[in-house]
Design a protein around this motif. Sequence first.
Motif, PDB file in Angstrom:
ATOM      1  N   UNK A 224      65.384  32.496  15.695  1.00  0.00           N
ATOM      2  CA  UNK A 224      64.851  33.474  16.644  1.00  0.00           C
ATOM      3  C   UNK A 224      63.380  33.769  16.388  1.00  0.00           C
ATOM      4  N   UNK A 261      62.481  47.050  14.591  1.00  0.00           N
ATOM      5  CA  UNK A 261      63.841  46.498  14.706  1.00  0.00           C
ATOM      6  C   UNK A 261      63.820  44.978  14.788  1.00  0.00           C
ATOM      7  N   UNK A 262      62.873  44.451  15.533  1.00  0.00           N
ATOM      8  CA  UNK A 262      62.852  42.999  15.694  1.00  0.00           C
ATOM      9  C   UNK A 262      62.454  42.287  14.401  1.00  0.00           C
ATOM     10  N   UNK A 264      63.213  43.345  11.445  1.00  0.00           N
ATOM     11  CA  UNK A 264      64.413  43.339  10.607  1.00  0.00           C
ATOM     12  C   UNK A 264      65.503  42.432  11.184  1.00  0.00           C
ATOM     13  N   UNK A 265      65.506  42.273  12.493  1.00  0.00           N
ATOM     14  CA  UNK A 265      66.440  41.324  13.119  1.00  0.00           C
ATOM     15  C   UNK A 265      66.123  39.903  12.659  1.00  0.00           C
ATOM     16  N   UNK A 266      64.856  39.573  12.595  1.00  0.00           N
ATOM     17  CA  UNK A 266      64.473  38.235  12.126  1.00  0.00           C
ATOM     18  C   UNK A 266      64.824  38.056  10.647  1.00  0.00           C
ATOM     19  N   UNK A 268      67.414  39.361   9.261  1.00  0.00           N
ATOM     20  CA  UNK A 268      68.866  39.146   9.277  1.00  0.00           C
ATOM     21  C   UNK A 268      69.214  37.763   9.799  1.00  0.00           C
ATOM     22  N   UNK A 269      68.351  37.202  10.629  1.00  0.00           N
ATOM     23  CA  UNK A 269      68.580  35.856  11.173  1.00  0.00           C
ATOM     24  C   UNK A 269      68.138  34.767  10.181  1.00  0.00           C
ATOM     25  N   UNK A 270      67.712  35.189   9.013  1.00  0.00           N
ATOM     26  CA  UNK A 270      67.288  34.272   7.952  1.00  0.00           C
ATOM     27  C   UNK A 270      68.517  33.839   7.141  1.00  0.00           C
ATOM     28  N   UNK A 274      68.246  38.452   4.909  1.00  0.00           N
ATOM     29  CA  UNK A 274      67.466  39.420   4.144  1.00  0.00           C
ATOM     30  C   UNK A 274      67.731  40.799   4.741  1.00  0.00           C
ATOM     31  N   UNK A 275      68.100  41.734   3.879  1.00  0.00           N
ATOM     32  CA  UNK A 275      68.345  43.103   4.329  1.00  0.00           C
ATOM     33  C   UNK A 275      67.368  44.031   3.634  1.00  0.00           C
TER      34      UNK A 275
ATOM     35  N   UNK B 268      70.540  44.362  16.314  1.00  0.00           N
ATOM     36  CA  UNK B 268      69.436  45.131  15.737  1.00  0.00           C
ATOM     37  C   UNK B 268      68.198  45.070  16.622  1.00  0.00           C
ATOM     38  N   UNK B 269      68.072  43.992  17.391  1.00  0.00           N
ATOM     39  CA  UNK B 269      66.930  43.850  18.308  1.00  0.00           C
ATOM     40  C   UNK B 269      67.164  44.612  19.615  1.00  0.00           C
TER      41      UNK B 269
END
Lengths: 391, 391
Positions: A224, A261-262, A264-266, A268-270, A274-275, B268-269
């Motif tokens: 993403x 948010x985006x 942190x979304x990226x 999470x998409x790793x 990664x949190x 999250x996004x």
Amino acid sequence: MAEKVYQCTVSAPVNIAVIKYWGKRDVGLNLPTNSSLSVTLSQDDLRTVTSASCSKSFEKDTLWLNGHAEDISASKRLSVCVEELRSVRRELEKENDSMDKISQLKVHVVSINNFPTAAGLASSAAGYAAFTEAIARLYDLTWTPTELSRIARQGSGSACRSLFGGYVSWEMGELHSGADSVAVQVEPVEHWPEMRVAIMVASAAKKGISSTSGMQATVASSTLFQERIKNIVPGRMQAMKQAIRNRDFETFAKLTMTDSNQFHACCLDTLPPIFYLNDTSRAIIRVIENINAAAGKTVAAYTFDAGPNAVVYFLEENSSYILDALHAVSKHAEGWEESARNPTSVKIDDVASETVSSGVSRVILTKIGDGPRILSPEESLIKEDGTPKNA
Amino acid sequence: MAEKVYQCTVSAPVNIAVIKYWGKRDVGLNLPTNSSLSVTLSQDDLRTVTSASCSKSFEKDTLWLNGHAEDISASKRLSVCVEELRSVRRELEKENDSMDKISQLKVHVVSINNFPTAAGLASSAAGYAAFTEAIARLYDLTWTPTELSRIARQGSGSACRSLFGGYVSWEMGELHSGADSVAVQVEPVEHWPEMRVAIMVASAAKKGISSTSGMQATVASSTLFQERIKNIVPGRMQAMKQAIRNRDFETFAKLTMTDSNQFHACCLDTLPPIFYLNDTSRAIIRVIENINAAAGKTVAAYTFDAGPNAVVYFLEENSSYILDALHAVSKHAEGWEESARNPTSVKIDDVASETVSSGVSRVILTKIGDGPRILSPEESLIKEDGTPKNA
């Protein structure tokens, strides 16, 4: 007779991005995958003070960072900054015979943050900005902050934004050399001085992955992320600049929250994911949603960097309303002492309130601020003999 | 003399997606924005049992769900399923004079989950699959599971996948009518029967936003979501089918984890952001990472639906290794009673271990399973007079 010790002391501010920097296209030069935008915070509350000095008596380039000595030449990031500034000074000395030949001398740099590193604030941004600014002043360089930002960026990416006060963008640039990857001021503090900031420090059990390695994991594995950097951030940068120019807080706030948010979304998409947000962070988000819902409009915006701490932006006119609500959920946190607060009218979710109450250990109340300052010799961290005052 | 009561009893399984369904392109018809793929879980452990009946003596279409009566006509989702099946039966009755005219009769349906709704498992999937299957059997329809899936889908999207055992895809389709948005079996249980499942139930303080409203908020506000549905999921569907055909667990596992993470990244996004993962969920992810790291290869995969519970997939050959490790971090959870476990050799992060230990209240150990089953009359939930047995 003792050798002359040249010195200069500056302070530099922390900045907190509202459009996030995450990902490098060139790791060596700290060239980012996307532009970013930040608000500079007041040095009255958070700052790094740095004294830079040079003298014939010094034996090697040394940095004392919060009391710990380190060899500058052992750090690629630090030595890049010193050497770039030194070579600029050397050129000036060549052109101007009357200048002292101090570019040949070793430097001693002493740097202290007035905030705990454990607070999880971006200390490297203020640190490298102060480091760059102090040496540039020591060398009497007349560079603009944008010119200096190209050097500070190589120390720590987001440091380039701490060379300005107010609202600051880091334009990613296009050149392989990085020459056009620099910070510029979007608007000075005076344009919109009412911006206020509350930092809610979450007592994190453990620091997660560092941003340096985390961001490159995202670049490598998030599917993403490419969409974000190519198709989303450019439009957001424009919209955010316009919101700042218009002093349009609602747009500023929505973009700030959406972009946090985006980012942190990226993360999470790793893979592995990664949190940085924990249950406390999420509860703070709910509290801000409650605050905005009760106000009937967006009067507060959260943003989170690579850690669980929330940075909350709001305008001075809503200070009492927002601080009363934040106080209601974090009464026992350090930092409220000087702020007499009233009960809140905001109805806050019980679970969120309890979670914030047990998870936030400290609040820092501050506001938008100016760029690096030159301090008086009395504020120097270096003795006349070139050793640190508190060593 | 009492009116004749026709009846039939079936059970249907839970399914857990490994490529996630999230987002509808048509809310009325439950047409998804992307295809999805799931594993059907064994009905020996988790199932919905449903008895459907009809009789001249019944006054209205009624469903008793876990003991609570509700008027079927008051629920659009339930009545769509009943009416579609009823009209198919009506056509058959028209064509065949010897068939009883039971399409004219009201239905009584009784349905019970053998697992607590609070467990946060996708009870609506098993529920609507059993509901559809039971009425179809009551009406002696000879439809294939794929044909029935078109009806079950209108009750609850993911229910369409519970009409098959094994590995099941829900192909999103293209038609506005939804006629081609159906479930198909990718491979039956027998193709790769070694798939095992451990469900770690996190004692969630509070249920978050429902998936029904959450997914449409994502469709409306996430800028990353369009990239996912257009450019990422189609390739993942193909890769996942190939992994299943090749019985390639490592690929299956990596895709499963990556897709779960991306689904939660899109949540999250969303504005306001949707959080289903909590600190317990994140700690389980760390434990699975520890398990895989210690094994030197990917032997376990986590996936999370719209809640904090983890579903962990692994192969039978690694059962002891994985269950010992999961047991080590959740000894006090319900569900381990029948499973004699040994100490784990896996080095597990202390913080993650503590967080899982305090956050997981129950484990459910199960495996891949078959599709809906027709049960014997003795297992009926309906008395001969057409009222629920436990009412």
